[in-house]
Design an enzyme around this catalytic site. Structure first.
Site, short mmCIF file in Angstrom:
data_model
loop_
_atom_site.label_atom_id
_atom_site.label_comp_id
_atom_site.label_asym_id
_atom_site.label_seq_id
_atom_site.Cartn_x
_atom_site.Cartn_y
_atom_site.Cartn_z
N ASP A 1 -23.36 -73.22 5.00
CA ASP A 1 -23.58 -74.44 4.27
C ASP A 1 -23.12 -75.61 4.56
O ASP A 1 -22.29 -75.69 4.86
CB ASP A 1 -22.79 -72.96 3.04
CG ASP A 1 -22.88 -74.08 1.96
OD1 ASP A 1 -23.55 -75.06 0.93
OD2 ASP A 1 -21.59 -73.72 0.61
N ASN B 1 -22.86 -77.61 1.66
CA ASN B 1 -22.14 -78.65 -0.20
C ASN B 1 -21.33 -77.90 -1.01
O ASN B 1 -21.06 -77.71 -2.25
CB ASN B 1 -23.66 -78.61 -0.78
CG ASN B 1 -24.38 -77.77 -1.17
OD1 ASN B 1 -24.13 -77.01 -0.72
ND2 ASN B 1 -25.11 -78.13 -1.89
N ASP C 1 -21.15 -74.35 -1.94
CA ASP C 1 -22.39 -73.86 -3.23
C ASP C 1 -22.44 -71.96 -2.73
O ASP C 1 -22.57 -71.33 -3.25
CB ASP C 1 -23.75 -74.37 -3.30
CG ASP C 1 -24.16 -73.91 -2.72
OD1 ASP C 1 -24.51 -74.07 -1.44
OD2 ASP C 1 -25.77 -74.73 -2.97
N ASP D 1 -28.00 -74.22 4.14
CA ASP D 1 -29.00 -75.16 3.62
C ASP D 1 -29.11 -76.22 5.00
O ASP D 1 -28.96 -75.71 6.05
CB ASP D 1 -28.34 -76.28 2.18
CG ASP D 1 -27.00 -76.62 2.99
OD1 ASP D 1 -27.20 -77.05 4.07
OD2 ASP D 1 -25.99 -76.62 1.83
N ASP E 1 -42.02 -70.77 7.96
CA ASP E 1 -42.99 -69.15 8.16
C ASP E 1 -43.75 -69.62 6.90
O ASP E 1 -43.62 -70.73 6.37
CB ASP E 1 -41.85 -68.56 7.08
CG ASP E 1 -41.71 -66.95 7.39
OD1 ASP E 1 -42.32 -67.24 7.02
OD2 ASP E 1 -40.42 -66.59 7.34
N ASP F 1 -46.04 -64.70 7.58
CA ASP F 1 -45.89 -63.60 6.89
C ASP F 1 -47.10 -62.48 6.87
O ASP F 1 -47.93 -63.17 6.42
CB ASP F 1 -45.40 -63.85 5.77
CG ASP F 1 -43.93 -62.54 5.14
OD1 ASP F 1 -43.38 -62.51 4.95
OD2 ASP F 1 -44.93 -62.63 3.70
N GLU G 1 -46.43 -62.40 12.08
CA GLU G 1 -46.13 -60.43 12.09
C GLU G 1 -46.75 -59.35 10.99
O GLU G 1 -47.73 -59.64 10.38
CB GLU G 1 -45.32 -60.40 10.49
CG GLU G 1 -44.59 -59.03 10.46
CD GLU G 1 -43.55 -59.02 8.83
OE1 GLU G 1 -43.10 -58.63 8.62
OE2 GLU G 1 -44.52 -59.55 8.39
N HIS H 1 -34.92 -60.25 10.16
CA HIS H 1 -34.26 -60.39 8.38
C HIS H 1 -34.58 -59.50 8.33
O HIS H 1 -33.93 -59.16 7.17
CB HIS H 1 -34.43 -61.81 7.59
CG HIS H 1 -35.88 -61.60 7.23
ND1 HIS H 1 -37.06 -61.80 8.93
CD2 HIS H 1 -36.16 -61.66 6.78
CE1 HIS H 1 -37.82 -61.84 7.94
NE2 HIS H 1 -38.10 -61.76 6.88
N ASP H 2 -35.27 -57.63 8.72
CA ASP H 2 -35.60 -57.43 7.26
C ASP H 2 -35.40 -56.25 9.03
O ASP H 2 -35.11 -54.73 7.58
CB ASP H 2 -37.01 -57.24 7.54
CG ASP H 2 -38.10 -58.03 7.18
OD1 ASP H 2 -37.21 -58.48 5.93
OD2 ASP H 2 -39.31 -58.81 7.34
C1 NOJ Z 1 -42.40 -59.45 5.60
C2 NOJ Z 1 -41.07 -60.94 5.53
O1 NOJ Z 1 -40.07 -60.34 6.30
C3 NOJ Z 1 -39.83 -59.94 4.59
O2 NOJ Z 1 -38.10 -60.19 4.52
C4 NOJ Z 1 -40.46 -60.52 2.73
O3 NOJ Z 1 -39.58 -59.51 2.26
C5 NOJ Z 1 -41.69 -59.79 2.74
N1 NOJ Z 1 -42.54 -59.62 3.97
C6 NOJ Z 1 -43.07 -60.22 2.18
O4 NOJ Z 1 -43.01 -62.08 2.03
CA CA Z 2 -25.17 -75.38 0.24
#
Ligand code: NOJ
Ligand code: CA
Length: 538
Positions: free
Chosen positions: A26, A28, A30, A34, A108, A210, A269, A330-331
């Site tokens: 981050d 700034n 918040d 970013d 992405d 995605d 993906e 991240h999933d």
């Molecule tokens: C796959 C992404 O990796 C995930 O984070 C997202 O929630 C879903 N696709 C929907 O876009």
């Molecule tokens: Ca920020």
């Protein structure tokens, strides 16, 4: 370096590092990461010296304008940057600064669905006569009911949402705020292709696409068969709402568009548990450059299981196609935690890192894995992830893998001067970049050594993969060979000392090891591997 090495595209030789922009840095105060924050950390990623981590590319999870119902995977404007993350000017600067350091930048590309706040959808839902009606997937339903059993995984409800204005259903298989576009509509396709061109013209080096296998749906709207599955969790076989054969034609079209620019890449993906299905998206080298192989995200800690998945993937890929591997994203829960075992957690993380970075294929790192960031338990009141909120307490949701990067031991971990949008992992005062960068024995130093060694070792970058299966399967042994030079890799997956007899592998000298000095001679016909030892021999 040989000429082949120069001929191999950057995305085959490079290591790609995923940044979840909300959580990296981050700038700034918040509490939300970013673009300017990312710019300030580029030297950490690669400043051209072995002091830095040494990655070759960054993939940014979405930073476009978005109501953030799914934290950016719900886009309301494809050709701008969300003010939370900065401006288009900041993005330009990020691109320039990254390129100046030789770091490629991948965006992405979320084109299966938009946000319900995207002007296209607002127009589409306004009336059945709208010019953009057919840009999305609408259905009148059957006697007031949804047309079929397709399911919205993040909502635990039908994926068909009745819209007040026209009393028809639109399709959204993630949250209800992510209506799915109709790729069979030529104007929609044209508009999306303009989006793809927009960022390529600006100079981005490629896209992480995605949910590629969602793009096209069954034209007859048939029901999916019900089928309970636990890992990854699912309720249906996705024969009709995903994985339609027509999707390949669209992938070829997108590939042609990419190929009209030089050196750009597509990694897609294909969310499924079937490596064969993912491999199909390489086409005849005319679809995606890489289709994510998610096998390692769902692997138990076992040399045998890893071995099977690697061999399966090597065999499935069409000739000339290039593999790839991922341990965390991240999933899914971070692999440090998936493979944790008390004091052995970190030794395991080293074995995992060595595997990822020495296999034949492009490695994808997830921010923080280089310091062993663990998945954090997130209390219910702190949940942010829409899926996590809906599925609590059945499933943990995804917030635990998205906590702020742990830079140092100051309040908020050097991530921000304000309270972060998700709590830091409480281990940050002892587990952070500053602490590990100054410690030659740290996990970070180990990643860094591996990354820089890779760069100067053609056999590790591009070499053939040959495995030496062992029984019992408690360690992995393989060789990477290129232009007559070989590197042998030995990985002990257990806490036991293993007596090894592998006369097929040449006796060599240590290139890198968790237990031995560089240059030490090792006789592979008679040797012992220490607990969780990583050994690279040349
Ligand atoms: C796959 C992404 O990796 C995930 O984070 C997202 O929630 C879903 N696709 C929907 O876009
Ligand atoms: Ca920020």
């Amino acid at each position: 370096m040989s000429s082949d090495l120069h001929a191999a595209p950057w995305w085959q030789q490079g290591v790609i590092y995923q940044i979840y922009p909300r959580s990296f840095q981050d700038s700034n105060a918040d509490g939300i990461g970013d673009l300017r924050g990312i710019i300030s950390r580029l030297d950490y990623l690669n400043d051209g010296t072995e002091k830095s981590l040494g990655v070759d590319a960054i993939w940014l999870s979405p930073c476009y304008p978005s109501p953030m119902s799914d934290f950016g995977y719900d886009i309301s404007d494809y050709t701008d940057i969300d003010p939370l993350f900065g401006t288009l000017q900041d993005f330009h600067e990020l691109l320039q600064e990254a390129h100046r350091r030789g770091i490629k930048v991948i965006m992405d590309l979320v084109i299966n669905h938009t946000s319900d706040q995207h002007p296209w959808f607002i127009e589409s839902r306004a009336s059945k006569a709208s010019d953009k009606r057919d840009w999305y997937i609408w259905h009148a339903g059957n006697k007031g009911k949804p047309p079929n059993n397709w399911f919205a995984g993040f909502e635990l409800k039908s994926a068909w949402w009745r819209d007040e204005t026209t009393q028809e259903f639109y399709l959204a298989t993630f949250t209800r705020h992510q209506p799915e576009v109709n790729w069979r509509n030529a104007q929609l396709k044209e508009a999306m292709f303009a989006v793809i061109r927009f960022w390529l013209e600006m100079g981005v080096d490629g896209y992480r696409m995605d949910t590629v296998n969602w793009y096209l749906k069954d034209e007859l709207w048939r029901n999916n068969p019900w089928h309970l599955q636990l890992n990854p969790p699912d309720l249906q076989r996705h024969i009709y709402d995903r994985n339609r054969p027509e999707t390949h034609g669209l992938c070829r079209d997108i590939r042609r568009l990419l190929d009209s620019y030089s050196e750009r890449m597509l990694v897609g993906e294909i969310f499924c548990d079937d490596a064969r299905l993912a491999a199909e998206y390489y086409g005849k080298s005319d679809e995606l450059h890489l289709a994510f192989n998610f096998a390692f995200l769902f692997q138990p800690w076992s040399a045998k299981h890893f071995h099977h998945k690697i061999v399966e993937w090597e065999n499935l890929l069409p000739t000339g196609c290039w593999p790839n591997y991922t341990l965390s994203n991240h999933d899914q829960p971070r692999h440090y935690t998936r493979y944790a075992q008390g004091t052995w957690s970190e030794p395991r993380a080293r074995v995992a890192a060595a595997l990822l970075l020495t296999l034949r294929g492009t490695p994808f790192l997830y921010y923080g894995e280089e310091i062993g960031m663990a998945n954090r338990h997130i209390a219910r009141r702190e949940l942010q992830d829409p899926m996590g909120k809906k599925l609590w307490p059945l499933l943990p949701g995804r917030d635990g893998a998205r906590t702020p990067m742990q830079w140092d031991s100051s309040p908020h971990g050097g991530f921000s001067f304000a309270k972060p949008w998700l709590p830091l992992n409480p281990d940050y005062p002892v587990k952070n970049v500053v602490g590990q960068a100054g410690d030659a024995q740290s996990l970070f130093s180990f990643y860094r050594r591996l990354l820089w060694l890779r760069k100067k070792t053609p056999a590790l970058l591009l070499g053939e993969y040959r495995s030496f299966a062992t029984t019992p399967h408690d360690f992995l042994a393989y060789q990477r060979s290129y232009n007559g030079e070989s590197v042998s890799v030995l990985l002990n997956f257990t806490r036991r000392r293993l007596r090894i007899h592998l006369p097929q592998l040449p006796t060599g000298r240590v290139l890198l090891s968790t237990h031995r000095g560089e240059g030490e001679k090792v006789d592979t016909a008679h040797m012992e591997l220490q607990a969780y030892e990583v050994l690279l021999l040349a």
